[in-house]
Scaffold this motif. Structure first.
Motif, PDB file in Angstrom:
ATOM      1  N   TYR A 116      30.703  13.010 -10.886  1.00 40.06           N
ATOM      2  CA  TYR A 116      30.946  14.098  -9.547  1.00 40.06           C
ATOM      3  C   TYR A 116      30.719  13.315  -8.376  1.00 40.06           C
TER       4      TYR A 116
ATOM      5  N   ARG B 146      25.109  23.585 -10.591  1.00 39.50           N
ATOM      6  CA  ARG B 146      25.821  24.959 -11.127  1.00 39.50           C
ATOM      7  C   ARG B 146      27.082  24.356 -12.101  1.00 39.50           C
ATOM      8  N   ASP B 147      27.799  23.522 -11.737  1.00 43.14           N
ATOM      9  CA  ASP B 147      28.748  23.173 -12.573  1.00 43.14           C
ATOM     10  C   ASP B 147      28.386  22.323 -13.810  1.00 43.14           C
TER      11      ASP B 147
ATOM     12  N   ASP C 190      35.339  21.939  -6.888  1.00 41.23           N
ATOM     13  CA  ASP C 190      34.698  23.117  -6.197  1.00 41.23           C
ATOM     14  C   ASP C 190      35.435  24.328  -5.617  1.00 41.23           C
TER      15      ASP C 190
ATOM     16  N   GLY D  10      26.183  23.036  -5.981  1.00 42.43           N
ATOM     17  CA  GLY D  10      27.349  23.137  -6.475  1.00 42.43           C
ATOM     18  C   GLY D  10      27.678  22.425  -7.758  1.00 42.43           C
ATOM     19  N   VAL D  11      27.415  21.147  -7.594  1.00 40.56           N
ATOM     20  CA  VAL D  11      27.254  20.160  -8.941  1.00 40.56           C
ATOM     21  C   VAL D  11      26.476  20.624  -9.797  1.00 40.56           C
TER      22      VAL D  11
ATOM     23  N   ALA E 214      38.237  21.389 -12.069  1.00 42.22           N
ATOM     24  CA  ALA E 214      36.616  21.324 -11.798  1.00 42.22           C
ATOM     25  C   ALA E 214      36.462  21.374 -10.427  1.00 42.22           C
TER      26      ALA E 214
ATOM     27  N   LYS F  68      27.310  24.891 -16.392  1.00 44.41           N
ATOM     28  CA  LYS F  68      28.320  25.653 -17.056  1.00 44.41           C
ATOM     29  C   LYS F  68      28.813  24.914 -18.138  1.00 44.41           C
ATOM     30  N   ARG F  69      28.952  23.536 -18.016  1.00 42.56           N
ATOM     31  CA  ARG F  69      29.362  22.532 -18.871  1.00 42.56           C
ATOM     32  C   ARG F  69      28.590  22.377 -20.282  1.00 42.56           C
TER      33      ARG F  69
END
Length: 201
Positions: A56, A83-84, A22, A80-81, A20, A87-88
């Protein structure tokens, strides 16, 4: 979300989820060779017990620099966090005041600027509702942070306060042809909600 430095000495020592990261290659090499991680990235750590929430870690500090943090690194890491997390399938992230650490990082105003820029950058990209919660150590900072966020937003606004859907206080921001409505949530312990206005609305 917790803040971290390039050498991974600030955060808790838990199980690192390299899949996971970046930047997977940079994260792997940093763990293997103890080399500093690039600023503006993030790592994800799993709890020690199954079912515990993910943590995170935003890599925003370099203690060889003075100040140890830059607003742009906070913005990149925070984007970035989020967006991640989407996705989860996560619907929210709670974060500490990234970049502020014992007076060595950002000022309160710089931290707010980084969060505000993050919100504006992410607004056109998010397709599902998402909540970003800022956690503060000092209750006295809440009103100050709220005021700073609103002041920055008003400077960006294409229109001043106006009434939309009843008595809600709304600021409209334009980004090219796109329009966004920022609705201020009543109360001191609050922020605002951002919605994209569809064409013809």
């Amino acid at each position: 979300m917790a803040q971290e430095d390039r050498n991974l000495i600030m955060g808790p020592q838990t199980i690192l989820d390299l899949d996971a990261a970046d930047d997977l290659d940079a994260a792997y090499l940093a763990v293997r060779d103890h080399r500093p991680l690039p600023l503006g990235g993030f790592l994800v750590r799993r709890g020690r017990e199954p079912g515990q929430p993910l943590t995170y870690q935003a890599v925003v500090h370099d203690f060889e620099l003075d100040p140890s943090c830059r607003p742009g690194d906070v913005r990149r890491s925070l984007c970035g966090v989020v967006r991640d997390a989407q996705k989860r399938g996560l619907g929210f992230v709670a974060t500490e005041a990234l970049g502020r650490w014992h007076g060595r990082g950002l000022s309160l105003e710089e931290m707010i600027e980084a969060f505000h820029d993050t919100i504006l950058e992410l607004s056109p990209q998010l397709e599902a509702p998402f909540r970003l919660m800022l956690m503060l150590d000092d209750l006295d900072e809440v009103e100050q942070v709220s005021h700073l966020l609103r002041s920055r937003l008003l400077r960006r606004a294409s229109r001043s306060f106006r009434t939309v859907d009843g008595d809600a206080a709304v600021v409209e921001v334009r980004d090219g042809v796109a329009k966004y409505h920022f609705r201020f949530v009543p109360g001191t312990l609050s922020g605002y909600m951002v919605t994209r206005v569809r064409s013809g609305s």
